[in-house]
Design a protein around this motif. Structure first.
Motif, PDB file in Angstrom:
ATOM      1  N   GLY A 127       0.823  -1.212   0.000  1.00  0.00           N
ATOM      2  CA  GLY A 127       0.000   0.000   0.000  1.00  0.00           C
ATOM      3  C   GLY A 127       0.852   1.254   0.000  1.00  0.00           C
ATOM      4  O   GLY A 127       0.545   2.239  -0.674  1.00  0.00           O
ATOM      5  N   ALA A 128       1.959   1.201   0.744  1.00  0.00           N
ATOM      6  CA  ALA A 128       2.875   2.347   0.780  1.00  0.00           C
ATOM      7  C   ALA A 128       3.625   2.485  -0.544  1.00  0.00           C
ATOM      8  O   ALA A 128       3.782   3.594  -1.050  1.00  0.00           O
ATOM      9  CB  ALA A 128       3.872   2.181   1.927  1.00  0.00           C
ATOM     10  N   LYS A 129       4.058   1.382  -1.102  1.00  0.00           N
ATOM     11  CA  LYS A 129       4.826   1.428  -2.346  1.00  0.00           C
ATOM     12  C   LYS A 129       3.977   1.916  -3.517  1.00  0.00           C
ATOM     13  O   LYS A 129       4.383   2.792  -4.260  1.00  0.00           O
ATOM     14  CB  LYS A 129       5.406   0.055  -2.678  1.00  0.00           C
ATOM     15  N   PHE A 130       2.795   1.324  -3.682  1.00  0.00           N
ATOM     16  CA  PHE A 130       1.965   1.636  -4.840  1.00  0.00           C
ATOM     17  C   PHE A 130       0.989   2.787  -4.596  1.00  0.00           C
ATOM     18  O   PHE A 130       0.365   3.261  -5.528  1.00  0.00           O
ATOM     19  CB  PHE A 130       1.221   0.391  -5.315  1.00  0.00           C
ATOM     20  N   HIS A 131       0.855   3.186  -3.327  1.00  0.00           N
ATOM     21  CA  HIS A 131      -0.014   4.302  -2.963  1.00  0.00           C
ATOM     22  C   HIS A 131      -1.427   4.127  -3.536  1.00  0.00           C
ATOM     23  O   HIS A 131      -2.000   5.046  -4.128  1.00  0.00           O
ATOM     24  CB  HIS A 131       0.615   5.638  -3.404  1.00  0.00           C
ATOM     25  N   SER A 132      -1.954   2.923  -3.364  1.00  0.00           N
ATOM     26  CA  SER A 132      -3.271   2.589  -3.886  1.00  0.00           C
ATOM     27  C   SER A 132      -3.960   1.616  -2.948  1.00  0.00           C
ATOM     28  O   SER A 132      -3.552   0.450  -2.857  1.00  0.00           O
ATOM     29  CB  SER A 132      -3.155   1.970  -5.275  1.00  0.00           C
ATOM     30  N   ILE A 133      -4.980   2.074  -2.266  1.00  0.00           N
ATOM     31  CA  ILE A 133      -5.694   1.217  -1.324  1.00  0.00           C
ATOM     32  C   ILE A 133      -6.495   0.151  -2.078  1.00  0.00           C
ATOM     33  O   ILE A 133      -6.402  -1.038  -1.790  1.00  0.00           O
ATOM     34  CB  ILE A 133      -6.626   2.044  -0.416  1.00  0.00           C
ATOM     35  N   ALA A 134      -7.296   0.578  -3.038  1.00  0.00           N
ATOM     36  CA  ALA A 134      -8.217  -0.335  -3.725  1.00  0.00           C
ATOM     37  C   ALA A 134      -7.473  -1.426  -4.498  1.00  0.00           C
ATOM     38  O   ALA A 134      -7.801  -2.609  -4.371  1.00  0.00           O
ATOM     39  CB  ALA A 134      -9.130   0.448  -4.658  1.00  0.00           C
ATOM     40  N   TRP A 135      -6.474  -1.039  -5.313  1.00  0.00           N
ATOM     41  CA  TRP A 135      -5.783  -2.032  -6.127  1.00  0.00           C
ATOM     42  C   TRP A 135      -4.958  -2.985  -5.277  1.00  0.00           C
ATOM     43  O   TRP A 135      -4.901  -4.184  -5.557  1.00  0.00           O
ATOM     44  CB  TRP A 135      -4.907  -1.370  -7.189  1.00  0.00           C
ATOM     45  N   VAL A 136      -4.318  -2.481  -4.236  1.00  0.00           N
ATOM     46  CA  VAL A 136      -3.517  -3.341  -3.371  1.00  0.00           C
ATOM     47  C   VAL A 136      -4.426  -4.281  -2.575  1.00  0.00           C
ATOM     48  O   VAL A 136      -4.172  -5.488  -2.507  1.00  0.00           O
ATOM     49  CB  VAL A 136      -2.603  -2.511  -2.437  1.00  0.00           C
ATOM     50  N   ALA A 137      -5.479  -3.748  -1.984  1.00  0.00           N
ATOM     51  CA  ALA A 137      -6.404  -4.605  -1.217  1.00  0.00           C
ATOM     52  C   ALA A 137      -7.048  -5.649  -2.126  1.00  0.00           C
ATOM     53  O   ALA A 137      -7.193  -6.816  -1.739  1.00  0.00           O
ATOM     54  CB  ALA A 137      -7.468  -3.761  -0.519  1.00  0.00           C
ATOM     55  N   ALA A 138      -7.427  -5.258  -3.332  1.00  0.00           N
ATOM     56  CA  ALA A 138      -8.018  -6.217  -4.280  1.00  0.00           C
ATOM     57  C   ALA A 138      -6.999  -7.288  -4.655  1.00  0.00           C
ATOM     58  O   ALA A 138      -7.316  -8.483  -4.682  1.00  0.00           O
ATOM     59  CB  ALA A 138      -8.520  -5.494  -5.528  1.00  0.00           C
ATOM     60  N   GLY A 139      -5.781  -6.877  -4.929  1.00  0.00           N
ATOM     61  CA  GLY A 139      -4.741  -7.830  -5.317  1.00  0.00           C
ATOM     62  C   GLY A 139      -4.366  -8.781  -4.197  1.00  0.00           C
ATOM     63  O   GLY A 139      -4.245  -9.993  -4.412  1.00  0.00           O
ATOM     64  N   THR A 140      -4.179  -8.253  -2.994  1.00  0.00           N
ATOM     65  CA  THR A 140      -3.801  -9.127  -1.882  1.00  0.00           C
ATOM     66  C   THR A 140      -4.946 -10.060  -1.506  1.00  0.00           C
ATOM     67  O   THR A 140      -4.714 -11.211  -1.144  1.00  0.00           O
ATOM     68  CB  THR A 140      -3.327  -8.319  -0.656  1.00  0.00           C
ATOM     69  N   THR A 141      -6.175  -9.568  -1.619  1.00  0.00           N
ATOM     70  CA  THR A 141      -7.330 -10.434  -1.350  1.00  0.00           C
ATOM     71  C   THR A 141      -7.411 -11.537  -2.403  1.00  0.00           C
ATOM     72  O   THR A 141      -7.641 -12.709  -2.068  1.00  0.00           O
ATOM     73  CB  THR A 141      -8.638  -9.620  -1.316  1.00  0.00           C
ATOM     74  N   LEU A 142      -7.208 -11.181  -3.654  1.00  0.00           N
ATOM     75  CA  LEU A 142      -7.204 -12.182  -4.722  1.00  0.00           C
ATOM     76  C   LEU A 142      -6.091 -13.207  -4.485  1.00  0.00           C
ATOM     77  O   LEU A 142      -6.301 -14.416  -4.633  1.00  0.00           O
ATOM     78  CB  LEU A 142      -7.035 -11.502  -6.085  1.00  0.00           C
ATOM     79  N   GLY A 143      -4.931 -12.733  -4.086  1.00  0.00           N
ATOM     80  CA  GLY A 143      -3.825 -13.644  -3.781  1.00  0.00           C
ATOM     81  C   GLY A 143      -4.164 -14.599  -2.644  1.00  0.00           C
ATOM     82  O   GLY A 143      -3.849 -15.797  -2.708  1.00  0.00           O
ATOM     83  N   MET A 144      -4.794 -14.084  -1.600  1.00  0.00           N
ATOM     84  CA  MET A 144      -5.218 -14.934  -0.477  1.00  0.00           C
ATOM     85  C   MET A 144      -6.211 -15.985  -0.944  1.00  0.00           C
ATOM     86  O   MET A 144      -6.128 -17.151  -0.549  1.00  0.00           O
ATOM     87  CB  MET A 144      -5.852 -14.083   0.631  1.00  0.00           C
ATOM     88  N   MET A 145      -7.148 -15.573  -1.783  1.00  0.00           N
ATOM     89  CA  MET A 145      -8.163 -16.518  -2.256  1.00  0.00           C
ATOM     90  C   MET A 145      -7.541 -17.565  -3.181  1.00  0.00           C
ATOM     91  O   MET A 145      -7.905 -18.744  -3.116  1.00  0.00           O
ATOM     92  CB  MET A 145      -9.310 -15.779  -2.946  1.00  0.00           C
ATOM     93  N   LEU A 146      -6.609 -17.157  -4.034  1.00  0.00           N
ATOM     94  CA  LEU A 146      -5.940 -18.116  -4.920  1.00  0.00           C
ATOM     95  C   LEU A 146      -5.191 -19.181  -4.124  1.00  0.00           C
ATOM     96  O   LEU A 146      -5.103 -20.340  -4.539  1.00  0.00           O
ATOM     97  CB  LEU A 146      -4.968 -17.394  -5.857  1.00  0.00           C
ATOM     98  N   ALA A 147      -4.646 -18.804  -2.988  1.00  0.00           N
ATOM     99  CA  ALA A 147      -3.906 -19.749  -2.156  1.00  0.00           C
ATOM    100  C   ALA A 147      -4.819 -20.564  -1.247  1.00  0.00           C
ATOM    101  O   ALA A 147      -4.556 -21.744  -0.992  1.00  0.00           O
ATOM    102  CB  ALA A 147      -2.872 -19.005  -1.315  1.00  0.00           C
ATOM    103  N   ASN A 148      -5.918 -19.958  -0.764  1.00  0.00           N
ATOM    104  CA  ASN A 148      -6.731 -20.618   0.256  1.00  0.00           C
ATOM    105  C   ASN A 148      -7.913 -21.428  -0.271  1.00  0.00           C
ATOM    106  O   ASN A 148      -8.308 -22.398   0.365  1.00  0.00           O
ATOM    107  CB  ASN A 148      -7.199 -19.604   1.296  1.00  0.00           C
TER     108      ASN A 148
END
Length: 191
Positions: A127-148
């Motif tokens: 979030g700090a690197k990309f300065h984007s709440i929505a895209w980072v949260a969407a991406g990390t959530t997608l990553g969690m779902m892909l793994a879980n």
């Protein structure tokens, strides 16, 4: 789009063998109700990672100097080292979801277990690197779902598909790459 893709990749790989994925396997083998478990993971991750990405975004707004960028680079490199350390499940022997049901039990457990976890800390850094709440949260959530999601459906067999040692090494390499990338930007090597 870069924030979404990088966040998805980092978290999907870092999550494999993580304590929250072990929790998904434990919940799946105990309750044998994949849909409410998956929905609980989704809701918990959306809230947790939106909060983490917001913290990263705000921190980057207040601390935007060169020293903060160095701290961010070092944090990615530290995450690389942390990714190499195997997680263990810290669970109590509970066979029933209690009076709150499988969905709420999963959502609360995942939210709490994810606090301070490497994927949450990675979400703050992303979030700090990309300065984007929505895209980072969407991406990390997608990553969690892909793994879980596969972990929920495959249960304990999921831990035998890919040797976790190699997955941890891959996750460490990605975090290291992000740290080196940040250092390269700071030193002008990417200009």
């Amino acid at each position: 789009m870069e924030a979404l893709l990088a966040s998805t990749l980092v978290v999907a790989i870092a999550e494999i063998g993580d304590k929250t994925q072990l929790l998904a396997i434990i919940l799946a083998t105990r309750f044998k109700k994949p849909v409410p478990i998956i929905l609980g993971i989704l809701v918990a991750t959306l809230f947790n990672h939106a909060l983490a990405a917001t913290v990263g975004y705000w921190v980057s707004d207040f601390l935007s100097g060169a020293w903060f960028k160095w701290v961010l680079a070092v944090s990615f490199i530290a995450m690389a080292a942390w990714a190499l350390i195997p997680d263990k499940a810290d669970d109590e022997e509970q066979k029933e979801p209690g009076r709150y049901g499988v969905f709420l039990t999963t959502a609360v457990a995942f939210f709490l277990v994810e606090m301070g976890d490497k994927t949450q800390i990675a979400t703050v850094a992303l979030g700090a690197k990309f300065h984007s709440i929505a895209w980072v949260a969407a991406g990390t959530t997608l990553g969690m779902m892909l793994a879980n999601v596969p972990a929920v459906y495959l249960g304990e067999a999921a831990t035998k598909i890919v040797p976790l040692k190699y997955v941890r090494m891959g996750a460490a390499a990605i975090f290291l790459l992000l740290g080196v990338w940040q250092v390269a930007e700071l030193t002008g090597l990417l200009k």
